[in-house]
Design a protein around this motif. Structure first.
Motif, PDB file in Angstrom:
ATOM      1  N   THR A  96       0.831  -1.209   0.000  1.00  0.00           N
ATOM      2  CA  THR A  96       0.000   0.000   0.000  1.00  0.00           C
ATOM      3  C   THR A  96       0.859   1.249   0.000  1.00  0.00           C
ATOM      4  O   THR A  96       0.596   2.201  -0.744  1.00  0.00           O
ATOM      5  N   ASN A  97       1.905   1.266   0.821  1.00  0.00           N
ATOM      6  CA  ASN A  97       2.760   2.450   0.885  1.00  0.00           C
ATOM      7  C   ASN A  97       3.666   2.584  -0.329  1.00  0.00           C
ATOM      8  O   ASN A  97       4.071   3.697  -0.677  1.00  0.00           O
ATOM      9  N   ARG A  98       3.971   1.490  -0.984  1.00  0.00           N
ATOM     10  CA  ARG A  98       4.835   1.543  -2.163  1.00  0.00           C
ATOM     11  C   ARG A  98       4.072   1.915  -3.438  1.00  0.00           C
ATOM     12  O   ARG A  98       4.645   2.529  -4.345  1.00  0.00           O
ATOM     13  N   GLN A  99       2.812   1.536  -3.513  1.00  0.00           N
ATOM     14  CA  GLN A  99       2.103   1.654  -4.790  1.00  0.00           C
ATOM     15  C   GLN A  99       0.893   2.575  -4.783  1.00  0.00           C
ATOM     16  O   GLN A  99       0.439   2.991  -5.842  1.00  0.00           O
ATOM     17  N   LEU A 100       0.356   2.899  -3.610  1.00  0.00           N
ATOM     18  CA  LEU A 100      -0.817   3.771  -3.538  1.00  0.00           C
ATOM     19  C   LEU A 100      -0.427   5.098  -2.905  1.00  0.00           C
ATOM     20  O   LEU A 100       0.031   5.141  -1.758  1.00  0.00           O
ATOM     21  N   SER A 101      -0.620   6.169  -3.641  1.00  0.00           N
ATOM     22  CA  SER A 101      -0.323   7.500  -3.115  1.00  0.00           C
ATOM     23  C   SER A 101      -1.252   7.832  -1.957  1.00  0.00           C
ATOM     24  O   SER A 101      -2.379   7.318  -1.859  1.00  0.00           O
ATOM     25  N   VAL A 102      -0.793   8.727  -1.091  1.00  0.00           N
ATOM     26  CA  VAL A 102      -1.653   9.192  -0.007  1.00  0.00           C
ATOM     27  C   VAL A 102      -2.896   9.902  -0.546  1.00  0.00           C
ATOM     28  O   VAL A 102      -3.883  10.078   0.172  1.00  0.00           O
ATOM     29  N   LEU A 103      -2.853  10.293  -1.803  1.00  0.00           N
ATOM     30  CA  LEU A 103      -4.019  10.913  -2.442  1.00  0.00           C
ATOM     31  C   LEU A 103      -5.039   9.876  -2.912  1.00  0.00           C
ATOM     32  O   LEU A 103      -6.164  10.230  -3.251  1.00  0.00           O
ATOM     33  N   HIS A 104      -4.653   8.622  -2.933  1.00  0.00           N
ATOM     34  CA  HIS A 104      -5.505   7.580  -3.512  1.00  0.00           C
ATOM     35  C   HIS A 104      -6.626   7.213  -2.548  1.00  0.00           C
ATOM     36  O   HIS A 104      -6.412   7.082  -1.336  1.00  0.00           O
ATOM     37  N   PRO A 105      -7.839   7.019  -3.047  1.00  0.00           N
ATOM     38  CA  PRO A 105      -8.956   6.697  -2.144  1.00  0.00           C
ATOM     39  C   PRO A 105      -8.756   5.403  -1.370  1.00  0.00           C
ATOM     40  O   PRO A 105      -9.160   5.300  -0.206  1.00  0.00           O
ATOM     41  N   ILE A 106      -8.142   4.399  -1.978  1.00  0.00           N
ATOM     42  CA  ILE A 106      -7.967   3.133  -1.274  1.00  0.00           C
ATOM     43  C   ILE A 106      -6.881   3.254  -0.213  1.00  0.00           C
ATOM     44  O   ILE A 106      -6.955   2.613   0.850  1.00  0.00           O
ATOM     45  N   TYR A 107      -5.888   4.098  -0.434  1.00  0.00           N
ATOM     46  CA  TYR A 107      -4.920   4.382   0.629  1.00  0.00           C
ATOM     47  C   TYR A 107      -5.625   4.989   1.827  1.00  0.00           C
ATOM     48  O   TYR A 107      -5.407   4.569   2.968  1.00  0.00           O
ATOM     49  N   LYS A 108      -6.471   5.970   1.582  1.00  0.00           N
ATOM     50  CA  LYS A 108      -7.180   6.633   2.687  1.00  0.00           C
ATOM     51  C   LYS A 108      -8.112   5.666   3.402  1.00  0.00           C
ATOM     52  O   LYS A 108      -8.316   5.760   4.619  1.00  0.00           O
ATOM     53  N   LEU A 109      -8.678   4.723   2.678  1.00  0.00           N
ATOM     54  CA  LEU A 109      -9.569   3.743   3.281  1.00  0.00           C
ATOM     55  C   LEU A 109      -8.794   2.775   4.180  1.00  0.00           C
ATOM     56  O   LEU A 109      -9.226   2.468   5.304  1.00  0.00           O
ATOM     57  N   LEU A 110      -7.650   2.288   3.709  1.00  0.00           N
ATOM     58  CA  LEU A 110      -6.941   1.219   4.407  1.00  0.00           C
ATOM     59  C   LEU A 110      -5.924   1.699   5.439  1.00  0.00           C
ATOM     60  O   LEU A 110      -5.634   0.982   6.402  1.00  0.00           O
ATOM     61  N   HIS A 111      -5.391   2.867   5.255  1.00  0.00           N
ATOM     62  CA  HIS A 111      -4.267   3.311   6.081  1.00  0.00           C
ATOM     63  C   HIS A 111      -4.537   3.245   7.585  1.00  0.00           C
ATOM     64  O   HIS A 111      -3.658   2.820   8.359  1.00  0.00           O
ATOM     65  N   PRO A 112      -5.702   3.626   8.089  1.00  0.00           N
ATOM     66  CA  PRO A 112      -5.920   3.529   9.548  1.00  0.00           C
ATOM     67  C   PRO A 112      -5.827   2.108  10.079  1.00  0.00           C
ATOM     68  O   PRO A 112      -5.584   1.909  11.275  1.00  0.00           O
ATOM     69  N   HIS A 113      -5.999   1.123   9.214  1.00  0.00           N
ATOM     70  CA  HIS A 113      -6.004  -0.274   9.648  1.00  0.00           C
ATOM     71  C   HIS A 113      -4.611  -0.896   9.620  1.00  0.00           C
ATOM     72  O   HIS A 113      -4.469  -2.103   9.843  1.00  0.00           O
ATOM     73  N   PHE A 114      -3.602  -0.061   9.380  1.00  0.00           N
ATOM     74  CA  PHE A 114      -2.215  -0.535   9.365  1.00  0.00           C
ATOM     75  C   PHE A 114      -1.386   0.076  10.486  1.00  0.00           C
ATOM     76  O   PHE A 114      -0.188  -0.195  10.596  1.00  0.00           O
TER      77      PHE A 114
END
Length: 873
Positions: A544-562
């Protein structure tokens, strides 16, 4: 040096980007913390920081346009003039260890900038700072603008690139404003690194490595462990790369840090914050004995013998373990760092290792021994994810008969039908009333080596249970097996034990339940907990951190769960799961523990981690389109499944609303370059040993995306909560959940058999976990079972400004409301006397999947309830 300092302070930076001419002013607020006033006493760095600030060369922010590019700078967004944090020194004077502070900042703005979409921060101090948020007021054409940063920023000299933070906008790659596109792409390149060299604390690199850091082969063969991952024999999920040099005696293994070192590389933002780290250290003190075993074991041997009675075990909670005289306490102080142990002693210095009373014995000190409680904990205990419906009798093995011979069960009708409330086996199977807790196949391949090469003496167990009319599970028989590979026709030496309440038969039945509990405890620690939550999630975090930008909706969805997962996993590799670490010392597979998890990982299936799929696979539910989630539970009073399905449904509804807002069609999923790269890398690298499995979603449809994200969130939040935070409640009393057995069932005519007849309590205590391992094990699970005081629970976010999009924020509010309603329904179910599995004979309500969204006390501790967003401990 002074000359270089003055040049740096007073001179101009030749690399400073050209600035836009002055226009009107934009006021901003910056919330941050500074390392030196949290945990540093570096006088020189602090002195230099003040010098820099006096010359207005402290921390600067430079706005980046989201609407106007600079053709002279590769069409990147135009840059505003650097603005410095104001009143640095006055704002720092009264800070304490946990303070955050708000600074004002004033930007010059020109219409050629337009609406900012990001900013560059340069930290010219000698200490790192933690930047939480930046808020701009009255931005022309925008109004208020939020930047959620939550990141450590090291001195600028540590970076070869600019530190860039983006506004809380959300963009798919194809929708990114052109002036921000290169910044977005470059940030991902920086996070990937160049895959070389040893990583330093200021590096922000996310990369993959094998589990080749568990052993210390330079200490001898008994300290060596196989590399997990990268081979057919030992497949494994990947961990975060540290880049440490190879072990001097084995080039395939990575060198290890000193045992007490917690300075393990993970990207700095993945480490615990100050509050969490303080909580962790305060409770981890009780586990430090393991790493100091060589220094203190002789003292333990002199003062701590075997438990002689159950009351000796209860004394751990009622009075602690008494050190017999002052001399031994003095000796203990000499041989270990006293600061580690003063937390373990009562203020009178008389008692050592007094633990909180586990829930399982708070109300009744003997109810744990009942057969009904034994069965109930398979549905509502700390490992409710293994029991399955029996669909054939006798149970059969899936082990390869060419390799392991006949491993089918030796259960017969005569063993169980007399205790089945008048049912025959055929009727019970037809009516879906027979269930099994089966640890036979997982253990048999290693059992001969475990019993031969370690001081463990245990069996592979199968436990049969009958679902009764009142919803409880009645144990019918326990099969205890040993391998007999010399005889391929009869390759298991098995003994079937049936329930009894009195005499020697009753004592043997209690031992059989203990052997089954030992199997289940080891499987829980190694598979249900470590492998199926901690280990399998880490590759998702890295990808997620390597391929999804912090601007990406799926990054914003998943990041709190990491949050905190990479660091707790790194600590586990350092202290818990390494060779001769705490886990090897306290669970029965001993040195084969992690190797066993690798063999079981071969059969891991991502899609089966979905709760409905798991329940259907285990046969505890059947398809039923008329029911929520499309299935019907065959054990209606199954607390883990009932509460879990409600939470699963709430997560899936939330994920669906969120994803459909950004992905209006399947074509958008297919055309999302970052999403496709993320999923490809996750499969091919993160879980690369299973990359060719057909069950991976194709990530071509919105349904693929929704199901994938729901599984990730479920595993990281609710599944982990269910198998982690009940550990102390149930296993804090080791008699209820022993983790090691040290001798086999006694044979008639032996001294051990006579002892079992005359003193069954002592015989049981001599069979299960020894006293030192008990102390160590209780210490560990007390740490693991505690919620941190800064926990963020499912349905909560660390800031309301996590996105600027209104529709997802409203959907998240609905999600939070659903979780509150689930809490209320859980409380009502726990109060329903008809649901006998909700509290059981021990009177412990099932609250492990109680979301805890309405408890704002943040008290932390051994609450036995609450679903954190992430695997944070």
């Amino acid at each position: 040096m002074i000359g270089e300092l003055l040049e740096t302070v007073c001179g101009k930076n030749p690399d400073e980007p050209k600035n836009i001419d002055n226009g009107q002013k934009i006021k901003g607020r910056v919330v941050l913390m500074k390392k030196s006033f949290m945990d540093s006493t570096d006088f020189w760095a602090s002195f230099l920081d003040r010098i820099y600030t006096l010359f207005h060369k402290g921390v600067s922010l430079q706005l980046i346009s989201a609407v106007h590019g600079d053709s002279a700078n590769g069409s990147k967004g135009k840059l505003g003039k650097p603005a410095f944090l104001e009143n640095w020194i006055p704002n720092l004077r009264s800070l304490t260890a946990e303070d955050e502070v708000t600074f004002d900042v004033t930007f010059d703005w020109h219409e050629s900038i337009g609406v900012p979409g990001a900013f560059i921060i340069r930290n010219r101090h000698h200490s790192q700072i933690y930047i939480k948020t930046v808020t701009l007021e009255d931005v022309p054409g925008q109004g208020q603008l939020h930047f959620v940063c939550n990141s450590w920023v090291y001195p600028a000299r540590r970076y070869k690139y600019d530190r860039v933070f983006f506004a809380n906008k959300t963009y798919l790659p194809c929708d990114t404003p052109e002036p921000l596109r290169l910044y977005r792409e470059e940030e991902l390149i920086n996070l990937r690194g160049d895959r070389s060299g040893m990583l330093k604390e200021w590096d922000r690199v996310y990369d993959y490595a094998l589990y080749n850091d568990l052993g210390s082969p330079e200490k001898g063969s008994d300290h060596a462990r196989p590399v997990l991952g990268g081979s057919e024999d030992y497949p494994y999920p990947r961990r975060g790369r540290t880049g440490r040099p190879p072990n001097k005696d084995d080039s395939k293994s990575e060198s290890r840090l000193p045992l007490l070192s917690l300075n393990i590389y993970v990207p700095r933002d993945e480490k615990f914050n100050q509050v969490k780290f303080s909580d962790f250290l305060a409770y981890a003190i009780k586990s430090v004995g393991q790493v100091l075993v060589p220094e203190i074991k002789s003292i333990f041997d002199k003062t701590l013998d075997e438990f002689d009675t159950f009351q000796d075990v209860l004394n751990l909670y009622e009075g602690g373990v008494k050190l017999p005289d002052g001399h031994n306490l003095t000796e203990l102080r000499k041989c270990v760092p006293w600061e580690f142990f003063r937390e373990l002693l009562r203020s009178d210095g008389e008692r050592f290792l007094k633990f909180p009373v586990p829930d399982v014995i708070k109300e009744d000190k003997t109810a744990w021994r009942t057969d009904i409680e034994f069965g109930r904990e398979m549905l509502a205990g700390l490992n409710p994810v293994v029991i399955r419906r029996l669909e054939e009798f006798p149970p059969t093995s899936k082990l390869d008969p060419e390799k392991y011979g006949n491993q089918n069960s030796s259960f017969t009708r005569e063993h169980i039908e007399t205790n089945m409330n008048g049912l025959t086996i055929s009727e019970a199977i037809e009516q879906n009333k027979l269930f099994i807790l089966d640890h036979h196949d997982a253990l048999i391949p290693y059992l001969e080596r475990i019993n031969k090469d370690t001081n463990t003496r245990t069996y592979a167990s199968r436990t049969l249970l009958l679902l009764q009319d009142d919803g409880t599970l009645k144990p019918l028989a326990i099969e205890l097996s040993l391998p007999n590979f010399q005889n391929k026709e009869n390759s298991a030496i098995s003994r079937v034990i049936t329930p009894a309440e009195h005499g020697i038969e009753g004592s043997i039945w209690q031992l059989a339940k203990a052997y089954a509990a030992v199997n289940d405890s080891g499987y829980h620690h190694l598979i249900s907990h470590w492998l199926n939550t901690h280990a399998v999630i880490e590759p998702f975090i890295i990808a997620t951190n390597r391929q999804l930008s912090v601007l990406h909706p799926i990054y914003k969805l998943l990041h709190p769960h990491f949050r905190d997962t990479m660091y707790i996993n790194a600590l586990a590799r350092q202290i818990l799961i390494s060779a001769r670490g705490i886990l090897e010392s306290t669970v029965y597979p001993r040195k084969y523990s992690m190797e066993m998890t690798s063999v079981i990982y071969k059969n891991w299936n991502f899609t089966e981690q979905a709760l409905p799929a798991d329940l259907l696979k285990r046969g505890v539910a059947v398809p039923d389109p008329s029911q929520p989630n499309g299935l019907k539970l065959l054990i209606e009073d199954y607390p883990y499944a009932v509460d879990g399905l409600e939470i699963w449904s709430a997560i899936k509804d939330w994920v669906e609303e969120y994803c459909l807002f950004y992905y209006r069609s399947d074509d958008i999923v297919q055309g999302d370059s970052e999403l496709q790269s993320w999923w490809k890398e996750l499969r091919e690298e993160g879980h690369g040993d299973l990359k060719d499995k057909p069950w991976w979603p194709n990530m071509q449809t919105r349904d693929d995306l929704i199901e994938t994200c729901t599984i990730i969130i479920w595993v990281a939040s609710a599944l982990h909560a269910a198998v982690n935070f009940g550990q102390y409640s149930y296993a804090g009393y080791l008699l209820n959940r022993p983790t090691i057995s040290r001798r086999l069932l006694p044979e008639q005519g032996t001294p051990e058999y006579a002892e079992l007849e005359s003193d069954p309590e002592l015989a049981l205590l001599k069979t299960i976990t020894a006293q030192f391992q008990t102390l160590l094990g209780i210490s560990l699970i007390e740490v693991l079972s505690r919620h941190s005081t800064d926990e963020i629970y499912l349905g909560q976010r660390d800031t309301p400004e996590w996105t600027s999009d209104t529709t997802p924020k409203r959907a998240f509010t609905r999600f939070s409301t659903k979780l509150v309603n689930i809490e209320q329904r859980i409380a009502l179910r726990n109060a329903d006397k008809r649901l006998k599995n909700r509290v059981g004979p021990v009177n412990v309500p099932y609250t492990l999947l109680y979301p805890n969204t309405t408890d704002n006390s943040r008290s932390g501790g051994l609450t036995g309830k609450g679903v954190p967003n992430s695997i944070s401990i």
